[in-house]
Design a protein around this motif. Structure first.
Motif, short mmCIF file in Angstrom:
data_model
loop_
_atom_site.label_atom_id
_atom_site.label_comp_id
_atom_site.label_asym_id
_atom_site.label_seq_id
_atom_site.Cartn_x
_atom_site.Cartn_y
_atom_site.Cartn_z
N TYR A 478 -78.58 -7.88 34.63
CA TYR A 478 -79.49 -6.89 35.22
C TYR A 478 -80.47 -6.40 34.17
CZ TYR A 478 -76.36 -3.45 33.00
OH TYR A 478 -75.60 -2.73 32.10
N VAL A 479 -81.47 -5.64 34.61
CA VAL A 479 -82.46 -5.04 33.71
C VAL A 479 -82.14 -3.57 33.56
CG1 VAL A 479 -84.91 -4.48 33.41
CG2 VAL A 479 -84.25 -6.70 34.36
N SER A 480 -82.16 -3.07 32.31
CA SER A 480 -81.88 -1.66 32.04
C SER A 480 -82.83 -1.14 30.96
CB SER A 480 -80.43 -1.49 31.57
OG SER A 480 -80.20 -0.15 31.16
N GLY A 484 -84.37 2.23 25.68
CA GLY A 484 -85.74 2.74 25.55
C GLY A 484 -86.77 1.74 26.03
N HIS A 485 -86.34 0.49 26.24
CA HIS A 485 -87.21 -0.56 26.76
C HIS A 485 -86.45 -1.34 27.82
CE1 HIS A 485 -90.16 -0.06 23.47
NE2 HIS A 485 -89.09 0.16 22.72
N ASN A 486 -87.17 -1.91 28.78
CA ASN A 486 -86.51 -2.76 29.76
C ASN A 486 -86.04 -4.04 29.08
OD1 ASN A 486 -86.69 -1.19 32.06
ND2 ASN A 486 -88.73 -1.92 32.59
N GLU A 487 -84.73 -4.24 29.07
CA GLU A 487 -84.12 -5.41 28.43
C GLU A 487 -83.07 -6.02 29.36
OE1 GLU A 487 -85.27 -6.51 25.65
OE2 GLU A 487 -86.07 -4.82 24.50
N ILE A 488 -82.60 -7.22 29.02
CA ILE A 488 -81.55 -7.89 29.79
C ILE A 488 -80.18 -7.41 29.30
CG2 ILE A 488 -80.48 -10.08 30.38
CD1 ILE A 488 -83.19 -9.71 31.65
N TRP A 489 -79.36 -6.95 30.23
CA TRP A 489 -77.99 -6.53 29.97
C TRP A 489 -77.06 -7.29 30.91
CZ3 TRP A 489 -76.27 -1.80 27.21
CH2 TRP A 489 -77.31 -1.20 26.48
N THR A 490 -75.76 -7.31 30.57
CA THR A 490 -74.75 -7.81 31.51
C THR A 490 -73.58 -6.83 31.54
OG1 THR A 490 -73.55 -9.14 29.87
CG2 THR A 490 -75.35 -10.22 31.08
N ALA A 491 -72.83 -6.88 32.64
CA ALA A 491 -71.62 -6.08 32.80
C ALA A 491 -70.63 -6.87 33.64
CB ALA A 491 -71.95 -4.74 33.46
N ASP A 492 -69.35 -6.47 33.61
CA ASP A 492 -68.39 -7.16 34.47
C ASP A 492 -68.57 -6.67 35.91
OD1 ASP A 492 -67.06 -4.70 34.77
OD2 ASP A 492 -65.59 -5.16 33.21
N ASP A 493 -67.75 -7.21 36.83
CA ASP A 493 -67.98 -6.92 38.25
C ASP A 493 -67.62 -5.50 38.65
OD1 ASP A 493 -65.27 -7.16 38.02
OD2 ASP A 493 -65.05 -8.83 39.42
N LEU A 494 -67.06 -4.71 37.71
CA LEU A 494 -66.80 -3.29 37.96
C LEU A 494 -67.85 -2.40 37.31
CD1 LEU A 494 -62.92 -3.20 37.42
CD2 LEU A 494 -64.16 -3.17 39.60
N GLY A 495 -68.82 -3.03 36.64
CA GLY A 495 -69.84 -2.26 35.95
C GLY A 495 -69.43 -1.84 34.55
N SER A 497 -67.83 -2.85 30.48
CA SER A 497 -68.07 -3.81 29.40
C SER A 497 -69.54 -4.22 29.34
CB SER A 497 -67.19 -5.06 29.60
OG SER A 497 -67.33 -5.96 28.52
N ARG A 498 -70.43 -3.23 29.33
CA ARG A 498 -71.86 -3.50 29.32
C ARG A 498 -72.29 -4.05 27.96
NH1 ARG A 498 -72.20 1.76 31.13
NH2 ARG A 498 -73.71 2.31 29.51
N ARG A 499 -73.25 -4.99 27.99
CA ARG A 499 -73.69 -5.62 26.76
C ARG A 499 -75.20 -5.91 26.84
NH1 ARG A 499 -69.56 -9.04 26.33
NH2 ARG A 499 -70.58 -10.89 27.14
N GLN A 500 -75.94 -5.51 25.80
CA GLN A 500 -77.37 -5.79 25.73
C GLN A 500 -77.60 -7.15 25.09
OE1 GLN A 500 -79.67 -2.76 23.74
NE2 GLN A 500 -81.53 -4.01 23.67
N HIS A 501 -78.47 -7.97 25.71
CA HIS A 501 -78.68 -9.34 25.24
C HIS A 501 -80.06 -9.60 24.66
CE1 HIS A 501 -74.90 -11.02 26.89
NE2 HIS A 501 -75.05 -10.11 27.82
#
Length: 715
Positions: A478-480, A484-495, A497-501
Motif C-alpha cells: 500500500y501507499v502511506s 512524511g512522503h508517499n512511499e511503498i509499505w507492506t503489512a501482514d493481513d491483519l495490518g 508488521s508494517r515495513r517501509q520499502h
C-alpha cells in the motif's frame, strides 16, 4: 582566502569551453564557428553555476550550495537547487547536447566538468577605481555644499527610517484566519466580487448536485443565497470587473450537456455563451472584462486545454492557446494577472506531477517557474502582478505558498488545508477553501449473512491507500505518508508488521504485487519529478529498477501471468513492457484504466470513456467483449476479480453499493449499501480469499469551509 576568491569569482565573467558566462548580466552565450547564441537565466541559476566554477575541480555538496546561495534556507533551497541544476543542464543541452557541463555525484553534490577561465580581476576593478577617483575629486570641489548635502542626507535617513518602520509594522502583523461558511456541505472555489462586498462559492449539500451560492462579506449574519438550479451542477465562477455578472460552467444533471453561462446578478437572467467541459473547469476573466480564459475540450480535440473567448465581438469563436498534438502535458488550472498581461498555468505531466508556467499574452512566450510539484490545488495573482499564491497537495497534505515570478523564490504560508486560494482585489487578504482528507485502508467481510460496515485495518493519524494483497507473500502492499512522503509499505493481513520499502521522497502510487509475490510494480515521477515511470521493487533485495519507456505518462499497472511483463496504457495506447527492457509491445489503441488477468491470455478491464467491464484476449486485442453492462458497472478502479466472480462498487447520487457479479449465473448481487463518497474514487479494491474479506480505500473527509486569511506575506 578561499572565501575572498569565491566572492570575487561570483561576479567575474568566465569561459567554459564554447560557453561564456556573464554573471552581471545573468546570461550565458555560446559561440561555435559562425553560430552565436545567448540565453538569459534567473539570477539564482547563474549564482549556482558561478559558485561551482569558483570551486572547480572540487565536488560541491548540496548543503554548501544551499548555505551559500539560499543563506541556509533548506526548505526553499532544496527544491530550488534541484530546479536550478535542471534548468542549467537544459540550457546547455539546447546549445550543444553532446557536451556535459555539470555532473551529479551520488549522495554528495555537483561538480563542474569543464575548467573555467576567469577574466582578469584587475580588468574588472580598474574602471571601478577610476570612477571612484573621479567621484572623490568632484566631491572635494564641492565642499562648500557640504551643509546642504548633510541636510539632504538627514532627510533621506528620516524617510528611510519611516519606510523601515512601516515594513517592520507589516512584518509584525499577525496571521488572522476567519471562517466565512458554517453550514453543512463541501464548499470550494471561493471568489470575492471586485468591490469586496460579496463572496461566491460552489457547494454540494446533502449529497445533491453542486450549486453556486452568494454570501455577504460585510454582514456574516445574513444567510447565503443559492444562485443556480438543482437540475444542473456548477462549482466554479468568476466575476465581471463591474460586479454585474458571473461566468461559469453549468452541467445538466440528466443529459450531461455543459454550457458556458453568463448570469446577470440584478435580474437573475442567464445567457448561454458557449460550450464547456465540466462544472468545475478552471475559468478566469481579463481585468478589462473583454475575454474569458477557461479549460475546455472542443469536439475532435485529443485533450482539454486553455481557450480564449471574446465577450465583446459578435459571434466570437473560442481560440485555443494550449498545445494540441504531440503534447506530454495537460493544462489543468489558470489565473490571469491583474494587469492582464500574463497567464499563470498549472500544467500536469503524466498522472502524478504538476508545475506552474507563465505565458506572456503579448508574445505568447512561456516560462517555467517550478520543478517537481505534486498536485496543484488552485492559484491566484497578487495585485503587484509579480507574486503568485498557490496551493499544492504533497503526500496528502495541502499547504499554500507565495511564489515570486521574477526571482523564483518560494515561501510557505504555513497554513494547513489551504486550497483554491483567491486574492481579494480590495485588500491585502485572500479567501480559500479549508480542506483536509485522510485515507484509510479498510476491510469488509463479505461472507457474513448481514455484512457490517468497513472498518480500518490500520488505525493511525497518517494516510494509507491503494491496497494490493499477495496470497503468496501473505502481505498487503500500500501507499502511506507515515514517513512524511508517499512511499511503498507492506503489512501482514491483519495490518501488523508494517515495513517501509521505498525512500524516494517522491510521490509513489498504485502498487501491484507480481503473481509470484517477489516484486511490486508501482508508478513514481522521474528524477526531475515529472510524469511517471514504471518502477519495479525486488522485495528480497530492496533494489528498484525503472522499465525503459518513451512515454511520460503511464496508467495503473497489470502484471502478466508469467511475472515477466507489465501492461499499462499510455497516451498512445496499451503497451506491454518486459522486465528485461526489451522492445515494448503495442497491443492496441485502447486506454485501460484498470485490469486483471483471469488466465495467461485473457484479462478483464475498465476503459477510459466507456463504462462497463470488458474482456480482452492478447491474441485478438482489438476485439473486446462486454462482460458487465454499463448500466450496472460504472466504476473505473474499485473492482477486483476472484475465482467465482467480480466484486465492484456501484454508485448512486446519495449512496454507494458494494456488489458481486457471479461468473456462473451472470447475476449481480448487492452486498452492502454505504454512504456517498465514503470510498475513494481513485482508490483500489482487493480480495483476501483466505479471510474472505475485501480491502478498500476509505476517504475520511472533514468539514470543508471557506476561510478568510490575512498574512504578513500577502502585503
Amino acid at each position: 582566502m578561499m572565501v575572498h576568491m569565491v566572492g570575487i569569482a561570483q561576479n567575474v565573467s568566465f569561459q567554459l569551453g564554447s560557453y561564456r558566462v556573464i554573471p552581471n548580466e545573468n546570461c550565458i552565450t555560446y559561440s561555435q564557428a559562425d553560430e552565436c547564441q545567448k540565453a538569459i537565466l534567473q539570477p539564482k541559476f547563474i549564482d549556482v553555476l558561478a559558485y561551482l566554477a569558483s570551486r572547480y575541480p572540487e565536488v560541491v555538496t548540496r548543503e554548501e550550495l544551499i548555505e551559500h546561495i539560499w543563506q541556509g534556507n533548506t526548505y526553499v533551497g532544496s527544491k530550488a537547487l534541484t530546479n536550478a541544476i535542471w534548468h542549467l543542464r537544459k540550457q546547455f543541452n539546447l546549445f550543444d547536447s553532446q557536451i556535459e557541463v555539470i555532473e551529479t555525484v551520488r549522495k554528495t553534490g555537483y561538480q563542474l566538468l569543464i575548467e573555467p577561465i576567469f577574466d582578469e580581476v584587475i580588468d574588472e576593478l580598474e574602471p571601478l577605481l577610476e570612477q571612484t577617483q573621479q567621484q572623490l575629486d568632484q566631491t572635494h570641489s564641492r565642499v562648500k555644499y557640504g551643509i546642504a548635502l548633510f541636510s539632504l542626507l538627514v532627510v533621506i535617513l528620516l524617510m528611510g527610517t519611516v519606510w523601515h518602520l512601516h515594513q517592520d509594522k507589516q512584518r509584525s502583523k499577525q496571521t488572522y484566519i476567519e471562517q466565512l461558511t458554517r453550514l453543512p456541505g463541501a464548499e470550494r472555489y471561493p471568489i470575492v466580487s471586485p468591490d469586496g462586498r460579496w463572496l461566491v462559492y460552489g457547494s454540494r449539500k446533502d449529497g445533491k448536485s453542486t450549486s453556486l451560492y452568494l454570501q455577504s462579506m460585510k454582514d456574516s449574519s445574513l444567510l447565503s443565497k443559492r444562485l443556480t438550479a438543482n437540475t444542473s451542477s456548477e462549482m466554479r465562477a468568476v466575476w465581471s470587473p463591474d460586479n454585474a455578472y458571473l461566468y461559469y460552467a453549468s452541467e445538466q444533471n440528466r443529459s450531461g450537456e455543459c454550457q458556458l453561462t453568463q448570469l446577470a446578478l440584478a435580474s437573475s437572467k442567464t445567457k448561454v455563451i458557449g460550450e464547456c467541459y465540466r462544472d468545475h473547469s478552471a475559468i478566469d476573466i481579463s481585468p478589462d472584462g473583454e475575454h474569458l480564459y477557461y479549460i475546455w475540450r472542443a469536439k475532435g480535440a485529443v485533450r482539454s486545454g486553455i481557450y480564449q473567448l471574446s465577450l465583446t465581438a459578435k459571434e466570437a469563436k473560442p481560440k485555443r492557446l494550449s498545445c494540441q498534438t504531440d503534447c506530454d502535458f495537460v493544462d489543468r488550472d489558470l489565473a490571469i494577472s491583474q494587469d492582464g498581461k500574463v497567464l499563470a498555468i498549472a500544467r500536469r505531466f503524466g498522472h502524478i506531477s504538476e508545475d506552474i508556467f507563465v505565458r506572456d499574452l503579448v508574445t505568447n512566450k512561456e516560462r517555467r517557474l517550478t520543478q517537481g510539484l505534486e498536485d496543484i490545488r488552485g492559484l491566484t495573482w497578487h495585485t503587484d502582478n509579480q507574486r503568485l499564491i498557490y496551493s499544492t497537495e504533497t503526500s496528502g497534505i495541502r499547504k499554500g505558498f507565495v511564489l515570486d515570478t521574477v526571482s523564483g523564490e518560494i515561501i510557505s504560508l504555513d497554513i494547513d488545508g489551504l486550497s483554491y486560494p483567491r486574492y481579494n482585489l480590495t485588500g491585502t487578504e485572500l479567501v480559500y477553501a479549508r480542506y483536509s482528507k485522510l485515507y484509510q485502508i479498510a476491510q469488509l467481510a463479505v461472507a457474513e449473512q448481514i455484512p457490517s460496515m468497513p472498518f480500518p485495518l490500520i488505525v493511525s493519524e497518517f494516510s494509507h491507500r491503494n491496497p494490493d494483497y499477495s496470497d503468496i507473500a501473505k502481505r498487503i502492499a500500500y501507499v502511506s505518508n507515515e514517513s512524511g512522503h508517499n512511499e511503498i509499505w507492506t503489512a501482514d493481513d491483519l495490518g501488523h508488521s508494517r515495513r517501509q520499502h521505498t525512500q524516494l521522497k517522491r510521490r509513489v502510487a498504485y502498487p501491484r504485487w507480481s503473481p509470484d509475490g517477489t516484486m511490486i510494480a508501482f508508478l513514481a515521477p522521474d528524477e526531475n519529478n515529472e510524469g511517471n515511470k514504471i518502477h519495479i521493487l525486488d522485495i528480497s533485495t530492496g533494489d528498484i529498477s525503472i522499465l525503459a519507456s518513451n512515454y511520460v505518462s503511464h496508467r495503473r499497472l497489470i502484471w502478466s501471468f508469467d511475472n515477466k511483463r507489465v501492461l499499462t496504457s499510455t497516451d498512445a495506447g496499451l503497451f506491454s513492457f518486459g522486465l528485461d527492457n526489451s522492445q515494448a509491445q503495442f497491443l492496441g489503441d485502447i486506454r485501460v484504466r484498470h485490469g486483471e488477468f483471469i488466465n495467461d491470455k485473457e484479462l478483464l478491464l475498465s476503459r477510459s470513456g466507456r463504462k462497463g467491464l470488458w474482456k480482452m484476449s492478447l491474441d485478438t486485442p482489438d476485439q473486446l467483449s462486454l462482460v458487465i453492462s454499463s448500466k450496472k458497472f460504472t466504476d473505473y478502479y474499485n473492482w477486483v476479480v476472484t475465482a467465482k466472480g467480480v466484486y465492484f462498487r456501484q454508485m448512486a447520487s446519495q449512496y454507494q453499493i458494494i456488489s458481486f457479479w457471479d461468473a456462473q449465473t451472470e447475476a449481480v448481487r448487492p452486498i452492502l449499501k454505504i454512504p456517498s463518497s465514503i470510498i475513494s474514487n481513485i482508490g483500489a479494491l482487493d480480495y483476501m480469499a483466505k479471510r474472505q474479506q475485501l480491502l478498500l480505500t476509505l476517504a475520511d473527509y472533514s468539514q470543508r469551509d471557506i476561510m478568510r486569511l490575512q498574512h504578513k506575506l500577502l502585503y
